[in-house]
Design a protein around this motif. Structure first.
Motif, short mmCIF file in Angstrom:
data_model
loop_
_atom_site.label_atom_id
_atom_site.label_comp_id
_atom_site.label_asym_id
_atom_site.label_seq_id
_atom_site.Cartn_x
_atom_site.Cartn_y
_atom_site.Cartn_z
N PRO A 1 80.18 -17.68 -48.79
CA PRO A 1 80.73 -18.53 -47.72
C PRO A 1 79.73 -19.11 -46.95
O PRO A 1 78.70 -18.62 -46.46
N PHE A 2 79.86 -20.41 -46.51
CA PHE A 2 78.85 -21.09 -45.62
C PHE A 2 79.95 -22.00 -44.65
O PHE A 2 80.70 -22.45 -45.08
N TRP A 3 79.12 -22.43 -43.60
CA TRP A 3 79.83 -23.33 -42.65
C TRP A 3 78.82 -24.75 -42.64
O TRP A 3 77.63 -24.72 -42.92
N LEU A 4 79.90 -25.86 -42.65
CA LEU A 4 79.15 -27.18 -42.57
C LEU A 4 79.91 -27.92 -41.52
O LEU A 4 80.96 -27.67 -41.15
N SER A 5 79.03 -29.06 -41.09
CA SER A 5 79.73 -29.72 -39.87
C SER A 5 78.83 -31.24 -40.34
O SER A 5 77.88 -31.41 -40.27
N GLN A 6 80.12 -32.28 -40.73
CA GLN A 6 79.40 -33.59 -40.88
C GLN A 6 78.91 -34.16 -39.62
O GLN A 6 77.76 -34.93 -39.55
N PRO A 7 79.76 -34.18 -38.48
CA PRO A 7 79.18 -34.45 -37.19
C PRO A 7 77.67 -33.91 -36.95
O PRO A 7 76.91 -34.93 -36.26
N TYR A 8 77.31 -32.63 -37.32
CA TYR A 8 76.17 -32.37 -36.85
C TYR A 8 75.03 -33.15 -37.88
O TYR A 8 74.08 -33.41 -37.33
#
Length: 322
Positions: free
Chosen positions: A289-296
């Motif tokens: 699992p990994f975390w992503l953020s388009q706003p970042y």
């Protein structure tokens, strides 16, 4: 390292991530330089940090650390009084980022058909089409390229309060650095809407079976009740891992000498050889699992472009490229 029956951490040991540590040190440095609280009295040359990486993005980590170099460079340019330890940190960071990190970035340049530069890590690099043909989608190219620009600007510039602009450190000798930044900014402007704004800013503690921490050197092996055991007595299989994690402590206490550690790498741990080659995250058994953020992604890109636009001299007019 301490174990407690009232606290349950992953692998039953303290995990201090190096990227989080980079942000903490940036905050401490900023607090000391701005004379907030009692940080300065607590900051000395004896401070040590033990870290472990589990943030997959190299560029994310490098940018975080480069921000501390930017603060220290700013203080030196302003002839600001600072703890003696900061001189040591500055010397190490400036040498590392202006030599080795820059070389690392140079060695990972990708060029498009117009010789613009871009960077990527692993999201979408092994994607295939309907017929199984490898068709990279470059899902983290925008994020990675923006981070490289931010890292290089933080490593080679400082803010001049008189001109309200970013100035180059040793400007006359930075032709190659400027070119690298120029080419990367050109690519960002051209491709900001051409690729997915994905990233991987946080991941699991380990990404596949070969990265399982028990395969690596350690000097403390205990059950949760404090009883020591010999890992040579265990032949762990994949099905055994879940139960093992809950019942044992395996880690490093104090410091292992480099020569001793090198020898330990050649030994079996739980009767398994220590993996010494990293083949990347895109492996058949690398499911995590990994975390992503388009706003970042967009915020780091906006920061890269705005900082570039504020450099004392740039070779590109951003308005002409929009």
């Amino acid at each position: 390292m301490q174990a407690s029956s009232h606290i349950h951490l992953p692998f039953n040991v303290n995990i201090i991530d190096i990227t989080v540590t980079a942000n903490v040190l940036y905050g401490i440095t900023s607090a000391v330089l701005n004379q907030i609280g009692d940080f300065q009295s607590d900051f000395d040359q004896d401070m040590q940090v033990l870290t472990q990486v589990y943030y997959p993005s190299h560029y994310n980590f490098l940018w975080y650390v480069s921000r501390t170099l930017f603060l220290l460079e700013q203080a030196r340019q302003n002839k600001q009084l600072q703890p003696v330890a900061f001189d040591l940190v500055y010397n190490k960071l400036s040498n590392t980022f202006r030599s080795y990190v820059y070389l690392y970035i140079q060695n990972h340049i990708n060029k498009d058909s117009d010789s613009r530069y871009y960077f990527e890590e692993f999201l979408g690099t092994n994607d295939t089409d309907t017929f199984g043909k490898r068709t990279p989608t470059g899902e983290d190219r925008i994020f990675s390229t923006a981070l490289v620009v931010n890292c290089l600007i933080a490593s080679f510039t400082y803010f001049n309060a008189t001109t309200n602009q970013l100035h180059w450190v040793l400007a006359s000798s930075l032709t190659d650095v400027k070119l690298l930044i120029d080419k990367s900014v050109q690519w960002l402007i051209k491709n900001i809407n051409q690729y997915e704004p994905q990233n991987c800013f946080f991941g699991a503690s380990f990404e596949n079976y070969k990265q399982f921490p028990y395969w690596y050197p350690a000097n403390i092996y205990q059950f949760l009740n404090g009883t020591n055991f010999n890992p040579k007595d265990y032949h762990l299989q994949l099905d055994d891992i879940a139960s093992t994690i809950d019942n044992v402590i395996c880690g490093v206490q104090s410091l292992i000498d480099e020569q001793e550690y090198t020898q330990m790498l050649k030994q079996l741990h739980f009767n398994v050889s220590t993996p010494t080659t990293f083949n990347g995250y895109n492996q058949p058994d690398a499911v995590f699992p990994f975390w992503l953020s388009q706003p970042y992604t967009y915020s780091t890109t906006l920061l890269a472009l705005s900082q570039y636009n504020n450099l004392i001299s740039t070779n590109i007019d951003l308005e002409q490229l929009v």
